[in-house]
Design a protein around this motif. Structure first.
Motif, PDB file in Angstrom:
ATOM      1  N   GLY A 111       0.771  -1.245   0.160  1.00  0.00           N
ATOM      2  CA  GLY A 111       0.189   0.125   0.128  1.00  0.00           C
ATOM      3  C   GLY A 111       0.767   1.251   0.012  1.00  0.00           C
ATOM      4  N   ALA A 112       1.860   1.197   0.772  1.00  0.00           N
ATOM      5  CA  ALA A 112       2.894   2.426   0.858  1.00  0.00           C
ATOM      6  C   ALA A 112       3.525   2.347  -0.486  1.00  0.00           C
ATOM      7  CB  ALA A 112       3.783   2.279   1.946  1.00  0.00           C
ATOM      8  N   ASP A 113       3.928   1.298  -1.099  1.00  0.00           N
ATOM      9  CA  ASP A 113       4.555   1.421  -2.495  1.00  0.00           C
ATOM     10  C   ASP A 113       3.739   1.891  -3.541  1.00  0.00           C
ATOM     11  OD1 ASP A 113       7.089   0.691  -2.076  1.00  0.00           O
ATOM     12  OD2 ASP A 113       7.349  -1.090  -3.352  1.00  0.00           O
ATOM     13  N   PHE A 114       2.317   1.491  -3.643  1.00  0.00           N
ATOM     14  CA  PHE A 114       1.116   2.243  -4.261  1.00  0.00           C
ATOM     15  C   PHE A 114       1.478   3.773  -4.063  1.00  0.00           C
ATOM     16  CE2 PHE A 114      -1.350  -1.963  -4.772  1.00  0.00           C
ATOM     17  CZ  PHE A 114      -0.670  -2.405  -5.770  1.00  0.00           C
ATOM     18  N   ALA A 115       1.246   4.074  -3.053  1.00  0.00           N
ATOM     19  CA  ALA A 115       1.301   5.635  -2.650  1.00  0.00           C
ATOM     20  C   ALA A 115       2.501   6.431  -3.343  1.00  0.00           C
ATOM     21  CB  ALA A 115       1.130   5.868  -1.254  1.00  0.00           C
TER      22      ALA A 115
END
Length: 267
Positions: A111-115
């Motif tokens: 999720g942080a990487d998608f951000a």
């Protein structure tokens, strides 16, 4: 609105809203969901009526990362194959349209990487980010955390987060420039849609070329970049959008951009 494998897709007033909707798992990604997520981004990319994309999560969370219960069922060889497959590349970066991340609640791991992959991010007051991969014996799974994050917030700040796996709260994310604004959770989607309209008001052709130049420029020298720049500006000069942009300025009216490439326009 259509839903498939926990991913919702809606096109609204020229903006595609891609929402991760698996609240019982804090929107953790399974492999079928990941495929559906990539398919939704591809749909937004191909839809000429869509000028921008908003990526968000439902139920007070953005994405809690990869569903480890599903990951545990794979062998090491299968995990490696999945991790290097085409579906794990950066679809949000590859999309030629502005991508806005509307982050509510935790954005952890994937999720942080998608951000990171979003072009611009807006956070709710409850948003928090964590690249906790080292605590699972991993490096950032999509590679965005190790490549994009240092370029977005600086190397020391990125390494602190990547080494520690600590949560980055919304206020600190704003101070680092990782997010551009913080709003109340109930105002998040409207704020993201307003920003999407602002960022997509220009020529779709020029916007897509700018995005490609910026991201490709992160990994090449100035001479190579200027070659790509020259090719891009040649396309712009020959485009209908450039003609319309000049005409609308001289005629004191709003432009009506088509985004058509000059090599495929009707003559």
């Amino acid at each position: 609105m259509a839903s498939a494998s926990g991913i919702e897709y809606e096109a609204r007033d020229g903006v595609a809203i891609v929402a991760i909707d698996r609240p019982e798992k804090r929107n953790a990604m399974s492999y079928p969901m990941l495929d559906a997520f990539h398919a939704a981004i591809a749909e937004a990319t191909d839809d000429e009526g869509v000028r921008a994309v908003v990526v968000t999560g439902r139920g007070g969370a953005f994405c809690a990362g990869t569903d480890l219960s599903g990951l545990a069922e794979l062998t090491a060889e299968e995990r490696n194959e999945a991790g290097t497959a085409e579906s794990w590349r950066w679809p949000l970066v590859a999309c030629p349209k502005p991508v806005i991340g509307a982050i509510d609640g935790p954005a952890v791991g994937m999720g942080a990487d998608f951000a990171c992959q979003c072009d611009v991010r807006i956070a709710s007051t409850t948003a928090r980010f964590a690249w906790n991969f080292v605590h699972r014996g991993l490096v950032p799974d999509t590679g965005a955390g190790s490549w994009l994050l240092p370029r977005q917030i600086g190397t020391p700040a990125a390494l602190r987060l990547l080494f520690s796996g600590a949560f980055l709260p919304a206020e600190e994310a704003l101070a680092l420039g990782f997010v551009t604004a913080i709003v109340e959770p109930g105002d998040l989607l409207d704020a993201a849609l307003e920003l999407a309209a602002t960022l997509s008001a220009g020529s779709p052709l020029a916007t897509g070329l700018v995005k490609r130049l910026v991201y490709d420029g992160l990994g090449r020298d100035v001479a190579t970049h200027m070659e790509a720049h020259a090719a891009a500006i040649d396309v712009c000069f020959r485009s209908e959008d450039h003609q319309e942009g000049v005409a609308s300025f001289l005629e004191h009216r709003s432009p009506n951009f088509t985004g058509r490439h000059p090599d495929t326009r009707t003559v």
